[in-house]
Enzyme design. Sequence first.
Site, PDB file in Angstrom:
ATOM      1  N   TYR A 181     -15.085   6.037 -11.543  1.00 51.62           N
ATOM      2  CA  TYR A 181     -14.667   5.054 -10.925  1.00 51.62           C
ATOM      3  C   TYR A 181     -15.279   3.590 -11.499  1.00 51.62           C
ATOM      4  CZ  TYR A 181     -15.087   1.720  -7.009  1.00 51.62           C
ATOM      5  OH  TYR A 181     -14.891   0.692  -6.107  1.00 51.62           O
ATOM      6  N   LYS A 193     -13.613   0.272 -13.310  1.00 49.53           N
ATOM      7  CA  LYS A 193     -13.865  -1.244 -12.989  1.00 49.53           C
ATOM      8  C   LYS A 193     -14.024  -2.165 -14.149  1.00 49.53           C
ATOM      9  CE  LYS A 193     -12.824  -0.915  -8.470  1.00 49.53           C
ATOM     10  NZ  LYS A 193     -11.918  -1.286  -8.029  1.00 49.53           N
ATOM     11  N   ASN A 203     -19.741  -3.673  -8.293  1.00 50.22           N
ATOM     12  CA  ASN A 203     -21.082  -3.059  -8.970  1.00 50.22           C
ATOM     13  C   ASN A 203     -21.093  -1.950  -9.523  1.00 50.22           C
ATOM     14  OD1 ASN A 203     -22.853  -1.017  -6.994  1.00 50.22           O
ATOM     15  ND2 ASN A 203     -21.304  -1.978  -5.560  1.00 50.22           N
ATOM     16  N   HIS A 204     -20.268  -0.955  -9.243  1.00 53.16           N
ATOM     17  CA  HIS A 204     -20.509   0.242 -10.257  1.00 53.16           C
ATOM     18  C   HIS A 204     -20.026   0.062 -11.588  1.00 53.16           C
ATOM     19  CE1 HIS A 204     -21.809   2.280  -6.489  1.00 53.16           C
ATOM     20  NE2 HIS A 204     -20.872   1.606  -5.740  1.00 53.16           N
ATOM     21  N   ASP A 229       0.737  -1.362   0.001  1.00 64.52           N
ATOM     22  CA  ASP A 229       0.098   0.149   0.049  1.00 64.52           C
ATOM     23  C   ASP A 229       0.947   1.248  -0.034  1.00 64.52           C
ATOM     24  OD1 ASP A 229      -3.163   0.205   0.844  1.00 64.52           O
ATOM     25  OD2 ASP A 229      -1.957   1.983   0.987  1.00 64.52           O
ATOM     26  N   SER A 287     -11.261   3.997  -4.202  1.00 61.35           N
ATOM     27  CA  SER A 287     -12.266   3.072  -3.663  1.00 61.35           C
ATOM     28  C   SER A 287     -13.543   3.859  -3.969  1.00 61.35           C
ATOM     29  CB  SER A 287     -12.210   2.800  -2.470  1.00 61.35           C
ATOM     30  OG  SER A 287     -12.106   3.811  -1.477  1.00 61.35           O
ATOM     31  N   GLY A 319      -6.165   0.916  -5.270  1.00 61.05           N
ATOM     32  CA  GLY A 319      -6.709   2.057  -6.162  1.00 61.05           C
ATOM     33  C   GLY A 319      -7.769   2.927  -5.358  1.00 61.05           C
TER      34      GLY A 319
END
Length: 267
Positions: free
Chosen positions: A133, A137, A108-109, A31, A71, A69
């Site tokens: 965002y 994904k 889900n986005h 991280d 969030s 990344g």
Amino acid sequence: MRILITGAAGGVGTLLRPRLAKEGRVLRLLDVTPLEAGPGEEAVTASITDEEAMAAAMDGVDAVLHLGGHSLERPWAQILDVNVNGTYVVLEAARRAGVRHVVLASSNHAVGFAPRGEGEAPDYLFPRPDTFYGVSKVTKEALGSLYHDRYGLAVTCLRIGSCFERPRDVRMLSTWLSPDDCARLAEAALAADGFHVVWGVSANTRRWWSLEEGRAIGYEPKDDAEVFADTLVAEHGEPDLGDLPHSVVGGAFCGPHYDVDNLTAEG
């Protein structure tokens, strides 16, 4: 076995860290936020966009769980640099290092504008991102598909719903992924061959996203958000399934708050 976890200091990474710990397994935690390694862990402070650092982080790695990344929604330049290019850097470093299994945290986005139908939202639902965002994904899934087809990596993309210790609102009675189920899903995905896109959701009574593909790779959820329903419904009321948080996959992310002009104004 050594597993590299990118974004290990984030919300999902923090929840998974103790749940993925096993005898004979090393978790390499990466991280930009410094982390202190415990037993069976290694800590790496680096950005997923740093090609040299990612190449070094892949040394001796058997599998990658890519959670790193932004969030939440960010201006396009930030999303492009970290979420999109960062995923490419991770996959390319994995390929060059000979890593065979990669799990990508999608969302889900990626399909946020998909409307609620009469049945379950199917696996491999066609992309309809609700934000930049969400676009990142979709791109993450596409890069995973490319690296599977062209280079033979086993890649599983997890369209994660709402992963918290407990659901925070009535929408999450449908979309909740418990931390324990998240770990069960991660374990199944880390062992799966081929290319898969699966929903990251628990066995919720109010769930309307498919579990078929998840079960096909060995994921068997055990938790149900309904145990929290009485408290949440007493506080917020029963949900109106025609309202935005419930009528589309992405919920409030499909609303005007996330218009680019508003995002720019907020910086």
